[in-house]
Scaffold this active site. Structure first.
Site, PDB file in Angstrom:
ATOM      1  CD  GLU A  32      -2.454   1.867   0.485  1.00  0.00           C
ATOM      2  OE1 GLU A  32      -3.212   1.136  -0.154  1.00  0.00           O
ATOM      3  OE2 GLU A  32      -2.325   3.100   0.254  1.00  0.00           O
ATOM      4  CD  GLN A  33      -0.734   5.631  -3.353  1.00  0.00           C
ATOM      5  OE1 GLN A  33       0.079   5.795  -4.249  1.00  0.00           O
ATOM      6  NE2 GLN A  33      -1.958   6.122  -3.424  1.00  0.00           N
ATOM      7  NE  ARG A 106     -16.448   4.954   1.713  1.00  0.00           N
ATOM      8  CZ  ARG A 106     -16.217   4.431   0.514  1.00  0.00           C
ATOM      9  NH1 ARG A 106     -15.020   4.019   0.179  1.00  0.00           N
ATOM     10  NH2 ARG A 106     -17.161   4.338  -0.373  1.00  0.00           N
ATOM     11  CE1 TYR A 212     -23.956   4.302   4.837  1.00  0.00           C
ATOM     12  CE2 TYR A 212     -25.225   4.961   2.918  1.00  0.00           C
ATOM     13  CZ  TYR A 212     -24.026   4.647   3.498  1.00  0.00           C
ATOM     14  OH  TYR A 212     -22.874   4.678   2.759  1.00  0.00           O
ATOM     15  CG  ASP A 290     -13.099   1.766  -7.553  1.00  0.00           C
ATOM     16  OD1 ASP A 290     -14.025   0.948  -7.692  1.00  0.00           O
ATOM     17  OD2 ASP A 290     -13.221   2.832  -6.922  1.00  0.00           O
TER      18      ASP A 290
HETATM   19  C1  LIG Z   1     -19.594   8.668  -2.822  1.00  0.00           C
HETATM   20  C2  LIG Z   1     -19.281   7.213  -2.915  1.00  0.00           C
HETATM   21  C3  LIG Z   1     -20.089   6.286  -2.263  1.00  0.00           C
HETATM   22  C4  LIG Z   1     -19.836   4.920  -2.378  1.00  0.00           C
HETATM   23  N1  LIG Z   1     -20.662   4.027  -1.733  1.00  0.00           N
HETATM   24  C5  LIG Z   1     -20.462   2.705  -1.881  1.00  0.00           C
HETATM   25  C6  LIG Z   1     -21.306   1.757  -1.216  1.00  0.00           C
HETATM   26  O1  LIG Z   1     -22.213   2.137  -0.478  1.00  0.00           O
HETATM   27  N2  LIG Z   1     -21.070   0.427  -1.402  1.00  0.00           N
HETATM   28  C7  LIG Z   1     -20.050  -0.029  -2.201  1.00  0.00           C
HETATM   29  O2  LIG Z   1     -19.887  -1.253  -2.342  1.00  0.00           O
HETATM   30  N3  LIG Z   1     -19.223   0.851  -2.838  1.00  0.00           N
HETATM   31  C8  LIG Z   1     -19.405   2.184  -2.694  1.00  0.00           C
HETATM   32  N4  LIG Z   1     -18.560   3.074  -3.309  1.00  0.00           N
HETATM   33  C9  LIG Z   1     -17.476   2.563  -4.170  1.00  0.00           C
HETATM   34  C10 LIG Z   1     -16.276   2.137  -3.354  1.00  0.00           C
HETATM   35  O3  LIG Z   1     -15.866   3.156  -2.484  1.00  0.00           O
HETATM   36  C11 LIG Z   1     -15.117   1.769  -4.274  1.00  0.00           C
HETATM   37  O4  LIG Z   1     -15.585   1.006  -5.348  1.00  0.00           O
HETATM   38  C12 LIG Z   1     -14.091   0.958  -3.504  1.00  0.00           C
HETATM   39  O5  LIG Z   1     -13.566   1.706  -2.447  1.00  0.00           O
HETATM   40  C13 LIG Z   1     -12.960   0.506  -4.439  1.00  0.00           C
HETATM   41  O6  LIG Z   1     -12.016  -0.197  -3.704  1.00  0.00           O
HETATM   42  P1  LIG Z   1     -10.601  -0.537  -4.338  1.00  0.00           P
HETATM   43  O7  LIG Z   1      -9.869  -1.266  -3.253  1.00  0.00           O
HETATM   44  O8  LIG Z   1     -10.770  -1.191  -5.656  1.00  0.00           O
HETATM   45  O9  LIG Z   1      -9.932   0.869  -4.635  1.00  0.00           O
HETATM   46  P2  LIG Z   1      -9.470   2.025  -3.612  1.00  0.00           P
HETATM   47  O10 LIG Z   1     -10.401   2.134  -2.462  1.00  0.00           O
HETATM   48  O11 LIG Z   1      -9.254   3.235  -4.443  1.00  0.00           O
HETATM   49  O12 LIG Z   1      -8.101   1.491  -3.056  1.00  0.00           O
HETATM   50  C14 LIG Z   1      -6.923   1.519  -3.824  1.00  0.00           C
HETATM   51  C15 LIG Z   1      -5.754   1.499  -2.880  1.00  0.00           C
HETATM   52  O13 LIG Z   1      -4.562   1.392  -3.646  1.00  0.00           O
HETATM   53  C16 LIG Z   1      -3.597   2.298  -3.140  1.00  0.00           C
HETATM   54  N5  LIG Z   1      -2.699   2.640  -4.249  1.00  0.00           N
HETATM   55  C17 LIG Z   1      -2.980   3.389  -5.343  1.00  0.00           C
HETATM   56  N6  LIG Z   1      -1.924   3.458  -6.143  1.00  0.00           N
HETATM   57  C18 LIG Z   1      -0.941   2.743  -5.552  1.00  0.00           C
HETATM   58  C19 LIG Z   1       0.413   2.463  -5.903  1.00  0.00           C
HETATM   59  N7  LIG Z   1       0.949   2.925  -7.043  1.00  0.00           N
HETATM   60  N8  LIG Z   1       1.151   1.678  -5.070  1.00  0.00           N
HETATM   61  C20 LIG Z   1       0.624   1.196  -3.907  1.00  0.00           C
HETATM   62  N9  LIG Z   1      -0.647   1.459  -3.528  1.00  0.00           N
HETATM   63  C21 LIG Z   1      -1.414   2.215  -4.343  1.00  0.00           C
HETATM   64  C22 LIG Z   1      -4.424   3.479  -2.646  1.00  0.00           C
HETATM   65  O14 LIG Z   1      -3.716   4.253  -1.689  1.00  0.00           O
HETATM   66  C23 LIG Z   1      -5.622   2.766  -2.045  1.00  0.00           C
HETATM   67  O15 LIG Z   1      -5.417   2.420  -0.704  1.00  0.00           O
HETATM   68  C24 LIG Z   1     -18.769   4.457  -3.178  1.00  0.00           C
HETATM   69  C25 LIG Z   1     -17.930   5.387  -3.817  1.00  0.00           C
HETATM   70  C26 LIG Z   1     -18.183   6.751  -3.681  1.00  0.00           C
HETATM   71  C27 LIG Z   1     -17.290   7.726  -4.379  1.00  0.00           C
END
Ligand SMILES: Cc1cc2nc3c(=O)[nH]c(=O)nc-3n(C[C@H](O)[C@H](O)[C@H](O)COP(=O)(O)OP(=O)(O)OC[C@H]3O[C@@H](n4cnc5c(N)ncnc54)[C@H](O)[C@@H]3O)c2cc1C
Length: 409
Positions: A32-33, A106, A212, A290
């Site tokens: 993790e960065q 979160r 909520y 994502d």
């Molecule tokens: C307003 C809003 C409401 C939401 N509500 C919901 C909900 O109710 N339910 C739901 O299921 N989803 C919800 N989501 C979507 C959800 O937040 C995301 O889909 C989810 O957090 C994605 O997780 P992820 O681990 O794929 O990416 P991220 O959460 O973006 O995590 C990526 C991680 O990678 C790290 N990283 C990035 N680049 C590097 C690098 N080069 N080297 C090392 N580490 C790195 C980052 O620091 C981060 O910790 C919501 C989103 C928003 C914007």
């Protein structure tokens, strides 16, 4: 010897995938960065398709302790507050789908996920800058000049993914024309409003407002989405002005203003997504969450889908030798892409449906919602899905099928 899986990104997707892969017997490291992973003050909805997996990973107690189990998903009309639809959650959802629906902060979710990892699995302060691969393995480069080798590399590094860029080049996400204010109101400050323990979505012209309870009921979380034609920066943590948020909801129901009056600060987000990617994997490198399927939050499924990704990935890699990694990753991608693409599209569709101005289209939408009864078929297909249930590995030449149990998906 078990395969060594390197995951970039210690967010919800990366840590959940690590738990799934560890449970399947792999040697896993997550990089993790940031040094200390902090989350903005905001909540998240976790539907049964995600919680059934988290329960298997041993997070049941943490979810029970820190989460809130809502009674229903309620849609209300922006101006008079009338209920347009009410879909039961609570015990009903658990009986139907064998797993609960939770609202959780979160930060609480991330702590629960990362503390379930054995010491040394999650390494913070390690920013990935690139990766290379050979037929026998992957090599990952970090900003501090260090390198790590493994058999598989998983990019769980979010919407601006470095791993995705390494595989497929630069491609900017699409600004949706929507912005979101998010915040937390202490429960005692909204007690006089009689807010129900539901996932409530107020729909109105050019915006919607979701709220909520989280943190065991201590805070009311809100996400207030409105339309805006441009966005200058892609920052995810701009502080927003509460007065600006109030202006976006001028003329909306007093309960919305009561909630906005009860918060000390809001954060403002620009909402981005991407079109579905054609491919997620190249050789021994793949993506999840994502990084490959960012979606607008209007299905509350982005994190849930990233959790599902990890479960399917672990199932596809199970029993796989180092030589079979590439086909296993292709199989993972084939299983996941149709489902995540359809949810991405549904979320985009909701950005129109949720924001209809009053008129014939809005009346038709309201009538459809009112007629849907207990749980809309679309939601049932999402909630009933078990991402670990994949058919045995196909023999060469056969197509990949999802088990009958998942036909709803
Ligand atoms: C307003 C809003 C409401 C939401 N509500 C919901 C909900 O109710 N339910 C739901 O299921 N989803 C919800 N989501 C979507 C959800 O937040 C995301 O889909 C989810 O957090 C994605 O997780 P992820 O681990 O794929 O990416 P991220 O959460 O973006 O995590 C990526 C991680 O990678 C790290 N990283 C990035 N680049 C590097 C690098 N080069 N080297 C090392 N580490 C790195 C980052 O620091 C981060 O910790 C919501 C989103 C928003 C914007």
């Amino acid at each position: 010897m078990s395969l060594k899986v390197v995951i970039i990104g210690g967010g919800i997707g990366g840590t959940a995938a690590a738990l799934a892969l560890l449970r399947a017997g792999f040697d896993v490291r997550v990089f993790e960065q940031v040094e200390t992973k902090t989350e903005v003050g905001a909540g998240i909805q976790l539907s049964p398709n995600a919680t059934r997996l988290l329960l298997r990973y041993g997070l049941g107690e943490a979810l029970k302790l820190r989460g809130v189990r809502p009674h229903a998903i309620e849609v209300r009309r922006w101006q008079d507050g009338s209920t347009l639809s009410l879909e039961p959650l609570g015990d009903a959802i658990e009986q139907s789908y064998g797993a609960p629906y939770y609202h959780i902060h979160r930060a609480d979710l991330l702590v629960a996920l990362s503390s379930a990892l054995p010491a040394g699995v999650l390494q913070t302060g390690r920013r990935c800058t690139g990766a290379t691969q050979t037929e026998r393995g992957v090599r990952v480069q970090f900003e501090d000049g260090s390198q790590v080798e493994g058999d598989v590399l998983v990019g769980a590094d979010g919407i601006h993914s470095t791993v995705r860029r390494t595989l497929f080049g630069e491609e900017r996400p699409r600004f949706s024309g929507n912005i979101a204010y998010r915040g937390l109101a202490p429960a005692e400050r909204v007690a006089h409003l009689g807010v129900r323990r539901n996932s409530t979505n107020w729909m109105g012209p050019h915006g919607h407002f979701v709220h909520y309870f989280v943190a065991g009921g201590k805070y009311l979380n809100f996400v207030a989405v409105s339309e805006q034609s441009s966005w200058e920066r892609e920052s995810w943590t701009d502080r927003g002005s509460i007065d600006d948020a109030r202006r976006c909801y001028a003329g909306w129901h007093p309960q919305i203003h009561g909630i906005l009056d009860a918060v000390d600060e809001t954060f403002k987000w620009a909402l981005f997504d991407r079109m579905p990617l054609e491919a997620w994997s190249v050789g021994r490198i793949t993506l999840l969450g994502d990084s490959c399927h960012p979606m607008l939050p209007y299905m509350a499924q982005g994190a849930a889908q990233s959790i599902e990704d990890g479960a399917t990935l672990a199932a596809c890699l199970a029993d796989c030798s180092a030589a079979d990694v590439a086909p296993a990753l292709l199989r993972y991608e084939m299983l996941r892409k149709p489902r995540t693409a359809s949810i991405q599209a549904a979320a985009r569709g909701n950005s129109i449906t949720f924001h209809l101005p009053d008129g014939p289209a809005q009346q038709e939408r309201d009538a459809t919602m009112a007629s849907q009864g207990d749980l809309s078929p679309r939601r049932a297909a999402i909630f009933g899905f078990d991402a670990e249930m994949i058919a045995p590995s196909p023999v060469a030449g056969e197509g990949v099928v999802v088990s009958a149990k998942n036909d709803a998906g």
